[in-house]
Design an enzyme around this catalytic site. Structure first.
Site, PDB file in Angstrom:
ATOM      1  N   HIS A 174     -41.830   3.414  11.015  1.00  0.00           N
ATOM      2  CA  HIS A 174     -41.656   3.698  12.447  1.00  0.00           C
ATOM      3  C   HIS A 174     -41.704   5.213  12.613  1.00  0.00           C
ATOM      4  CE1 HIS A 174     -40.564   3.215  16.514  1.00  0.00           C
ATOM      5  NE2 HIS A 174     -39.290   2.867  16.419  1.00  0.00           N
TER       6      HIS A 174
ATOM      7  N   HIS B  36     -51.316   0.153  14.012  1.00  0.00           N
ATOM      8  CA  HIS B  36     -50.216   0.028  14.966  1.00  0.00           C
ATOM      9  C   HIS B  36     -50.044  -1.431  15.293  1.00  0.00           C
ATOM     10  CE1 HIS B  36     -47.755   0.711  18.521  1.00  0.00           C
ATOM     11  NE2 HIS B  36     -47.542   1.917  18.031  1.00  0.00           N
TER      12      HIS B  36
ATOM     13  N   ASP C 206     -48.693   9.442  15.236  1.00  0.00           N
ATOM     14  CA  ASP C 206     -48.108  10.236  14.158  1.00  0.00           C
ATOM     15  C   ASP C 206     -49.126  10.867  13.223  1.00  0.00           C
ATOM     16  OD1 ASP C 206     -45.494  10.095  14.845  1.00  0.00           O
ATOM     17  OD2 ASP C 206     -45.252   8.096  13.997  1.00  0.00           O
TER      18      ASP C 206
HETATM   19  N1  ACO Z   1     -53.237   1.441   5.700  1.00  0.00           N
HETATM   20  C1  ACO Z   1     -53.903   0.467   5.051  1.00  0.00           C
HETATM   21  N2  ACO Z   1     -53.955  -0.811   5.450  1.00  0.00           N
HETATM   22  C2  ACO Z   1     -53.264  -1.117   6.554  1.00  0.00           C
HETATM   23  C3  ACO Z   1     -52.528  -0.157   7.271  1.00  0.00           C
HETATM   24  C4  ACO Z   1     -52.533   1.171   6.808  1.00  0.00           C
HETATM   25  N3  ACO Z   1     -51.880   2.128   7.463  1.00  0.00           N
HETATM   26  N4  ACO Z   1     -51.944  -0.749   8.338  1.00  0.00           N
HETATM   27  C5  ACO Z   1     -52.288  -2.035   8.282  1.00  0.00           C
HETATM   28  N5  ACO Z   1     -53.091  -2.270   7.208  1.00  0.00           N
HETATM   29  C6  ACO Z   1     -53.748  -3.529   6.824  1.00  0.00           C
HETATM   30  C7  ACO Z   1     -52.767  -4.514   6.203  1.00  0.00           C
HETATM   31  O1  ACO Z   1     -52.721  -4.396   4.790  1.00  0.00           O
HETATM   32  C8  ACO Z   1     -53.358  -5.830   6.660  1.00  0.00           C
HETATM   33  O2  ACO Z   1     -54.486  -6.111   5.860  1.00  0.00           O
HETATM   34  P1  ACO Z   1     -54.798  -7.642   5.395  1.00  0.00           P
HETATM   35  O3  ACO Z   1     -54.961  -8.409   6.675  1.00  0.00           O
HETATM   36  O4  ACO Z   1     -56.019  -7.549   4.575  1.00  0.00           O
HETATM   37  O5  ACO Z   1     -53.580  -8.061   4.620  1.00  0.00           O
HETATM   38  C9  ACO Z   1     -53.878  -5.538   8.058  1.00  0.00           C
HETATM   39  O6  ACO Z   1     -54.198  -4.140   8.046  1.00  0.00           O
HETATM   40  C10 ACO Z   1     -52.889  -5.846   9.159  1.00  0.00           C
HETATM   41  O7  ACO Z   1     -51.704  -5.105   8.895  1.00  0.00           O
HETATM   42  P2  ACO Z   1     -50.249  -5.517   9.263  1.00  0.00           P
HETATM   43  O8  ACO Z   1     -49.309  -4.923   8.253  1.00  0.00           O
HETATM   44  O9  ACO Z   1     -50.181  -6.990   9.506  1.00  0.00           O
HETATM   45  O10 ACO Z   1     -50.080  -4.796  10.644  1.00  0.00           O
HETATM   46  P3  ACO Z   1     -48.723  -4.614  11.391  1.00  0.00           P
HETATM   47  O11 ACO Z   1     -49.048  -4.720  12.837  1.00  0.00           O
HETATM   48  O12 ACO Z   1     -47.670  -5.499  10.843  1.00  0.00           O
HETATM   49  O13 ACO Z   1     -48.311  -3.123  10.971  1.00  0.00           O
HETATM   50  C11 ACO Z   1     -47.870  -0.832  10.995  1.00  0.00           C
HETATM   51  C12 ACO Z   1     -48.303  -2.054  11.828  1.00  0.00           C
HETATM   52  C13 ACO Z   1     -46.481  -1.091  10.377  1.00  0.00           C
HETATM   53  C14 ACO Z   1     -47.742   0.370  11.949  1.00  0.00           C
HETATM   54  C15 ACO Z   1     -48.913  -0.579   9.894  1.00  0.00           C
HETATM   55  O14 ACO Z   1     -50.192  -0.394  10.450  1.00  0.00           O
HETATM   56  C16 ACO Z   1     -48.550   0.596   8.984  1.00  0.00           C
HETATM   57  O15 ACO Z   1     -47.777   0.425   8.034  1.00  0.00           O
HETATM   58  N6  ACO Z   1     -49.103   1.826   9.286  1.00  0.00           N
HETATM   59  C17 ACO Z   1     -48.741   2.996   8.539  1.00  0.00           C
HETATM   60  C18 ACO Z   1     -47.393   3.525   9.009  1.00  0.00           C
HETATM   61  C19 ACO Z   1     -47.498   4.224  10.350  1.00  0.00           C
HETATM   62  O16 ACO Z   1     -48.369   5.041  10.596  1.00  0.00           O
HETATM   63  N7  ACO Z   1     -46.524   3.894  11.229  1.00  0.00           N
HETATM   64  C20 ACO Z   1     -46.423   4.537  12.535  1.00  0.00           C
HETATM   65  C21 ACO Z   1     -46.576   3.550  13.639  1.00  0.00           C
HETATM   66  S1  ACO Z   1     -46.523   4.399  15.169  1.00  0.00           S
HETATM   67  C22 ACO Z   1     -44.908   4.624  15.445  1.00  0.00           C
HETATM   68  O17 ACO Z   1     -44.012   3.977  14.929  1.00  0.00           O
HETATM   69  C23 ACO Z   1     -44.556   5.665  16.383  1.00  0.00           C
END
Ligand code: ACO
Length: 459
Positions: free
Chosen positions: A284, A323, A379
């Site tokens: 987050h 996201h 971010d």
């Molecule tokens: N890098 C690589 N792969 C990713 C990333 C990432 N940053 N984010 C998602 N994926 C992939 C997952 O592995 C998944 O792949 P799969 O379907 O082959 O298994 C697919 O994309 C879907 O991902 P989920 O984890 O289901 O997406 P979710 O909506 O649950 O997660 C999150 C959202 C937590 C923000 C995620 O994208 C992440 O961890 N990003 C990096 C952390 C980040 O930047 N957070 C800031 C968010 S903005 C904020 O809070 C202000």
């Protein structure tokens, strides 16, 4: 109690075309139910009537992480994740960034409409005159270790505010609500700056009421021996835009925490402390800190291809990408990107920016990321601005918490007045044993007979 359902429940709207309802046939019993559709949603409680017998608990919905469940009605922030749209009280975020100030946006979030000049003046005056904290807060921040993470210090000091303002427990008193709103928005920069100065081993700087909200924060961070700190207007403006961009984002993890904890009718300082705790996590608010660490680890643009291979092999995440809601470019990321250039003009070049730009370009050209709709989020670039302002990485999430406080308190106020809300209390699908007998300790055969958690216990 509910048992895990294994038989199919067919849900279709075919029998009721145009009638704003679902006809649901339970294939276990053959019974059909009419479920009302309102605002594109069905009420989870309407499914409770679906039972296989009189004693059956009724059907529950299962939605870990609330990926498809609305937990409230809200008129504060609108997001269309597919289209990349973000509006506060209906006003697009780009207009607010261009024409408003953070404190005006905070007013908009809290009161629901833009203020008149007189209302804005009173609001700014009230916030400016509540920036000081009780001297005892200073003393207890001094008690933290020199290397304590500033987010841990902020979490503790926001929670502690409730002990200084016990009348905030009078949740139905409009005057107390207003005071808590003002105090939280006013004191958050002071607490954040104290945490920073503590880490640096520098004396704490008291607020300067002649300065604007972002200018005063820069002063409390960076003032040294000068009689009056004179902030660079370009940096103050960039910080104000960052504050606007982070002010609210509807039902995200920390806002949900504020609402859930607030639903127990605890005071607003404790509810907001729950939001700070949720924001601390790397998925987050901690993401901007993680982005900077990632860019430093990549070191040069030559290493980008290898790094992305590692991400695709799931060895690590591309921080600042993806996201839960935006499946398109995060509109805040586009605005921040513009801001980065203006800040670097004031502070000088930063080699990490070259890595960030190149990394974004590579990822956006790669099917792995585009197929999963992974685009830069707010971010990805915000950390670069903080870095240019010479703010240590540990402080990034702390700075995020300052403007988000306006969103948290606006959401808390809305929650308090919502007649549909009760104490938050989700259900579960129980997967453990039932009716097991207590075994005296001398008769227990050892951890090898128990599945799960005991294997993780330290030897
Ligand atoms: N890098 C690589 N792969 C990713 C990333 C990432 N940053 N984010 C998602 N994926 C992939 C997952 O592995 C998944 O792949 P799969 O379907 O082959 O298994 C697919 O994309 C879907 O991902 P989920 O984890 O289901 O997406 P979710 O909506 O649950 O997660 C999150 C959202 C937590 C923000 C995620 O994208 C992440 O961890 N990003 C990096 C952390 C980040 O930047 N957070 C800031 C968010 S903005 C904020 O809070 C202000």
């Amino acid at each position: 109690m509910a048992t895990e359902q294994t038989q199919d429940v067919a849900v279709d709207g075919a029998g009721s075309a145009g009638s704003e309802s679902l006809s649901v046939t339970d294939n276990r019993t053959g019974d059909t139910y009419e479920i009302e559709i309102t605002d594109g949603t069905v009420k989870a409680m309407d499914f409770r009537q679906i039972k296989v017998s009189e004693n059956d608990f009724g059907l529950m919905t299962f939605d870990p992480a609330f990926t498809n469940t609305a937990s409230c009605r809200s008129a504060i922030t609108f997001i269309d994740g597919e289209a990349g749209v973000l509006e506060h009280r209906g006003i697009p975020i780009d207009q607010l960034c261009e024409r408003s100030s953070f404190l005006e946006v905070a007013y908009l979030l809290v009161f629901g409409e833009l203020p008149t000049q007189a209302q804005l003046d009173t609001w700014v005056h009230d916030i400016t005159h509540h920036t000081y904290v009780h001297e005892n807060i200073k003393k207890f921040v001094e008690g933290f270790r020199y290397d304590a993470h500033p987010m841990g210090m902020l979490l503790a000091s926001v929670g502690a505010l409730s002990t200084f303002y016990p009348d905030a427990k009078k949740l139905d008193d409009p005057e107390e609500r207003y005071l808590a709103t003002i105090r939280l928005i006013a004191k958050m920069p002071t607490l954040a700056a104290f945490a920073y100065r503590h880490n640096m081993g520098l004396p704490y700087i008291y607020p300067d009421n002649d300065l604007t909200y972002p200018e005063n924060f820069l002063s409390m961070l960076f003032k040294m021996t000068e009689v009056k700190y004179e902030p660079d207007p370009r940096l103050a403006k960039a910080l104000d835009v960052l504050f606007i961009l982070h002010a609210d984002h509807e039902q995200n993890c920390s806002t949900n925490a504020v609402r859930a904890v607030g639903s127990s009718e605890v005071d607003p300082y404790s509810a907001v402390a729950a939001g700070v705790a949720a924001l601390y996590g790397p998925l987050h608010g901690g993401a901007n800190e993680a982005v900077l660490r990632m860019l430093r680890r990549i070191e040069t643009t030559d290493n980008i291809a290898d790094f992305l291979e590692g991400v695709k092999n799931r060895e690590e995440r591309l921080m600042g990408f993806g996201h839960r809601v935006y499946k398109n470019y995060d509109p805040r990321a586009q605005i921040i990107k513009k801001n980065v250039d203006e800040v670097l003009e004031a502070t000088g070049e930063n080699p990490l920016l070259d890595i960030a730009v190149e990394l974004e370009k590579h990822a956006l050209e790669d099917d792995y990321f585009t197929e999963r709709k992974l685009y830069p989020n707010v971010d990805f670039y915000s950390g670069l601005i903080y870095e240019a302002l010479k703010i240590p990485t540990e402080m990034f999430t702390v700075i995020f918490a300052i403007p988000r406080t306006a969103g948290w308190i606006a959401q808390w106020l809305e929650h308090m007045d919502d007649p549909e809300q009760k104490i938050a209390r989700p259900r579960q699908i129980y997967t453990g044993e039932r009716e097991a007998d207590y075994v005296p300790i001398e008769d227990r055969s050892g951890a090898e007979t128990i599945d799960g958690p005991p294997a993780k216990r330290p030897a």
